[in-house]
Design an enzyme around this catalytic site. Structure first.
Site, mmCIF file in Angstrom:
data_model
loop_
_atom_site.group_PDB
_atom_site.id
_atom_site.type_symbol
_atom_site.label_atom_id
_atom_site.label_comp_id
_atom_site.label_asym_id
_atom_site.label_seq_id
_atom_site.Cartn_x
_atom_site.Cartn_y
_atom_site.Cartn_z
ATOM 1 N N ILE A 125 -28.400 -14.491 -26.982
ATOM 2 C CA ILE A 125 -27.308 -15.365 -27.425
ATOM 3 C C ILE A 125 -27.783 -16.819 -27.525
ATOM 4 C CG2 ILE A 125 -25.071 -16.343 -26.754
ATOM 5 C CD1 ILE A 125 -24.626 -13.644 -27.726
ATOM 6 N N VAL A 128 -29.773 -17.426 -30.635
ATOM 7 C CA VAL A 128 -28.885 -17.542 -31.801
ATOM 8 C C VAL A 128 -28.253 -18.929 -31.835
ATOM 9 C CG1 VAL A 128 -26.802 -16.619 -32.915
ATOM 10 C CG2 VAL A 128 -28.422 -15.068 -31.793
ATOM 11 N N TYR A 129 -27.857 -19.410 -30.659
ATOM 12 C CA TYR A 129 -27.249 -20.740 -30.540
ATOM 13 C C TYR A 129 -28.224 -21.822 -31.014
ATOM 14 C CZ TYR A 129 -25.812 -24.999 -28.051
ATOM 15 O OH TYR A 129 -25.471 -26.291 -27.718
ATOM 16 N N LEU A 130 -29.467 -21.755 -30.562
ATOM 17 C CA LEU A 130 -30.447 -22.779 -30.939
ATOM 18 C C LEU A 130 -30.744 -22.738 -32.437
ATOM 19 C CD1 LEU A 130 -32.935 -22.673 -27.926
ATOM 20 C CD2 LEU A 130 -31.236 -24.445 -28.449
ATOM 21 N N LYS A 133 -27.574 -24.349 -34.129
ATOM 22 C CA LYS A 133 -27.584 -25.805 -33.979
ATOM 23 C C LYS A 133 -28.679 -26.425 -34.849
ATOM 24 C CE LYS A 133 -25.275 -27.869 -31.417
ATOM 25 N NZ LYS A 133 -23.916 -28.435 -31.642
#
Length: 218
Positions: A125, A128-130, A133
């Site tokens: 997760i 995916v976040y990085l 962003k």
């Protein structure tokens, strides 16, 4: 200044709203739930009810018109799944940037994350976040109609702010209280010479105003 903040009920945003209002600015915070409005009013901000996952560019632009600056501080949050990393951390940031362009709001500050990159690898997760962003940052930096600054804090904490930070293109990893992130954001908004910079932020030894002035114009 009139400043519109996306993610107006977030932990950093509420701190920022209080700081900006105390400086005499007119602050608007975009929220998804009406019941969040009282917290914004208590911080000195005007709540604007708008869901960035479903709103059109024109709807968001309407909320931005007349603003002097826009801050994207929204996030899907640690409990959300991969899909919302894309719909909030990436797509909502892109929507907000496009709306700022349409509304003629040039000054744009985006709160990112250290290590963000559209080419970041991994399937967790946080990976995916990085990527989300990083993709949002890359999109914003490609918009000539925006005077953008990208701020990438290190590990966020709820410790009391010290007002002492390290703000550079590359700082290395480290913690940073949300209080100090908000203080740096407020200073960045007052320092247009930080336009075009992507900056990492951790706790350090320089007062916030000194740290911002030292990178301005670089």
């Amino acid at each position: 200044m009139r400043i519109v903040i996306a993610g107006g009920h977030g932990q950093i945003a509420l701190r920022l709203e209080k700081l900006l209002a105390a400086r005499g600015n007119e602050v608007v915070g975009i929220i998804r739930k009406a019941e969040q409005g009282d917290d914004l009013r208590e911080a000195g901000a005007e709540p604007l009810l708008l869901d960035l996952e479903s709103a059109s560019v024109e709807e968001v632009a309407t909320g931005l018109r007349g603003a002097d600056a826009a801050v994207f501080a929204a996030g899907a949050g640690p409990g959300s799944g991969s899909a919302r990393k894309d719909t909030v951390d990436k797509d909502a940031a892109v929507l907000f940037a496009d709306a700022a362009v349409r509304a003629g709001v040039r000054r744009f500050v985006i709160v990112s994350s250290m290590g963000a990159s559209p080419r970041h690898e991994g399937d967790d997760i946080f990976d995916v976040y990085l990527r989300a962003k990083g993709a949002a940052d890359e999109y914003v930096r490609g918009l000539d109609a925006l005077d953008w600054t990208v701020l990438r804090p290190g590990m966020l904490t709820n410790d009391a702010g010290t007002g002492q930070v390290r703000l550079e293109a590359h700082t290395g990893r480290g913690p940073i209280p949300r209080d100090d992130v908000a203080a740096v954001l407020a200073e960045l908004l007052d320092t247009p010479a930080t336009t075009g910079l992507t900056l990492e932020l951790i706790s350090g030894s320089a007062p916030v105003s000194v740290a911002v002035k030292s990178v301005a114009g670089n």
